[in-house]
Each structure stands twice: as structure tokens, then as C-alpha cells.
Design an enzyme around this catalytic site. Structure first.
Site, PDB file in Angstrom:
ATOM      1  N   GLN A  78       0.837  -1.197   0.000  1.00 20.33           N
ATOM      2  CA  GLN A  78       0.000   0.000   0.000  1.00 20.33           C
ATOM      3  C   GLN A  78       0.875   1.250   0.000  1.00 20.33           C
ATOM      4  O   GLN A  78       1.241   1.775   1.055  1.00 20.33           O
ATOM      5  CB  GLN A  78      -0.952   0.005   1.203  1.00 20.33           C
ATOM      6  CG  GLN A  78      -1.966   1.107   1.102  1.00 20.33           C
ATOM      7  CD  GLN A  78      -3.044   1.019   2.145  1.00 20.33           C
ATOM      8  OE1 GLN A  78      -3.116   0.085   2.925  1.00 20.33           O
ATOM      9  NE2 GLN A  78      -3.891   2.021   2.180  1.00 20.33           N
ATOM     10  N   PHE A  79       1.185   1.736  -1.193  1.00 16.49           N
ATOM     11  CA  PHE A  79       2.040   2.915  -1.316  1.00 16.49           C
ATOM     12  C   PHE A  79       1.396   4.159  -0.710  1.00 16.49           C
ATOM     13  O   PHE A  79       2.081   5.103  -0.328  1.00 16.49           O
ATOM     14  CB  PHE A  79       2.418   3.166  -2.784  1.00 16.49           C
ATOM     15  CG  PHE A  79       1.314   3.711  -3.628  1.00 16.49           C
ATOM     16  CD1 PHE A  79       1.180   5.073  -3.818  1.00 16.49           C
ATOM     17  CD2 PHE A  79       0.403   2.860  -4.249  1.00 16.49           C
ATOM     18  CE1 PHE A  79       0.166   5.588  -4.608  1.00 16.49           C
ATOM     19  CE2 PHE A  79      -0.611   3.353  -5.040  1.00 16.49           C
ATOM     20  CZ  PHE A  79      -0.736   4.728  -5.220  1.00 16.49           C
ATOM     21  N   THR A  80       0.074   4.157  -0.555  1.00 14.58           N
ATOM     22  CA  THR A  80      -0.612   5.339  -0.041  1.00 14.58           C
ATOM     23  C   THR A  80      -0.287   5.624   1.422  1.00 14.58           C
ATOM     24  O   THR A  80      -0.616   6.693   1.922  1.00 14.58           O
ATOM     25  CB  THR A  80      -2.139   5.226  -0.222  1.00 14.58           C
ATOM     26  OG1 THR A  80      -2.613   4.097   0.492  1.00 14.58           O
ATOM     27  CG2 THR A  80      -2.501   5.112  -1.702  1.00 14.58           C
TER      28      THR A  80
END
Length: 148
Positions: A78-80
Site C-alpha cells: 500500500q504505497f498510499t
């Protein structure tokens, strides 16, 4: 690296409306990687996640680790987690790791979790995923290797 750990009764990840992976009791991990993260960061997180005692024992105390309850891990990239919301209303993701580097680190992280004795299932790096979970507690822990 940043990891959000949620203690779950069950969790699943779907891609294109098909269940890709699922677990019963265990940990749902949301994994964020930035450039500059190291194998030392991976080792730290694997050790903390493998040994954290957040399942209840026979006396109702959070005293048991994942292995003690035969739990599993569902690991989702999850790069967010590296969203920067300081300016304006649209988050910037420039702090997230380069996709090639992040993908390699995510795979290595999951491999190290397995080598530590965990049963690990994962999402698909870079895919549009839908995650379903039943948080147990709720119990959520945030790990950030910049604050070891």
C-alpha cells in the site's frame, strides 16, 4: 517502511471481483515502502510482527503471539501509506518508493516473514485490490521504521 497491522478474525483480498487470497484468524498487514528502506528495516519489522503478543490468553490478557493461535498473515502492498497531505487537498505520493524497488522489498519482506515461521498470503503488487476484513477488537498497530 510503514506497516499497519490489524488483528483480524478473517480477511481477504480480491482482484477483478475474484478472491485472490484469504486468511482466517491472524494479521492483515498494509505495507508501505519508501526509497532508502533497508534489509535491516525488513528484519526489524519481521521480528516485531512475528513476536508481538496481541492475542488473548486463557485469562483474557493480550499475551499470545501469532504462532500461539495458529494465525496467518495477509500482506497487502500500500504505497498510499506515504501520502503527503501537507499542501492542498490532493495527496502527493512522491515519498513512496520507486515501484521496482518497492516491489522487490515487498517480496523480500514476505519471504522473510515465511522464513520466520509465519504462514503468509499476499495481494498483488500494483494491482487495484479490494480488501475485506473483520477487525478483531478493533486492534490496530502502526509500525514505522523511522521510529524504531
Amino acid at each position: 517502511m510503514k506497516v499497519i497491522l490489524q488483528r483480524v478474525n478473517n480477511a481477504s483480498v480480491s482482484i477483478d471481483n475474484k478472491v485472490f487470497n484469504s486468511i482466517k484468524k491472524g494479521f492483515l498487514l498494509f505495507v508501505g515502502i519508501k526509497d532508502g528502506d533497508s534489509e535491516e528495516d525488513l528484519d526489524y519489522l519481521v521480528r516485531k510482527i512475528t513476536n508481538i503478543r496481541i492475542f488473548e490468553d486463557e485469562n483474557g490478557k493480550t499475551n499470545l503471539n501469532l504462532a500461539s493461535v495458529n494465525g496467518e498473515i495477509l500482506s497487502i502492498s500500500q504505497f498510499t501509506l506515504y501520502a503527503n497531505t501537507k499542501h492542498g487537498n490532493r495527496p502527493s505520493f512522491i515519498d513512496a518508493g520507486d515501484p521496482k524497488f518497492a516491489s522487490e522489498m515487498y517480496d523480500l519482506f514476505n519471504e522473510k516473514l515465511v522464513k520466520a515461521g509465519n504462514t503468509v498470503k499476499n495481494g498483488q503488487f500494483g494491482a487495484d485490490m479490494q480488501v475485506d476484513l473483520q477487525n478483531d477488537g478493533p486492534f490496530t498497530i502502526i509500525f514505522d521504521t523511522e521510529n524504531k
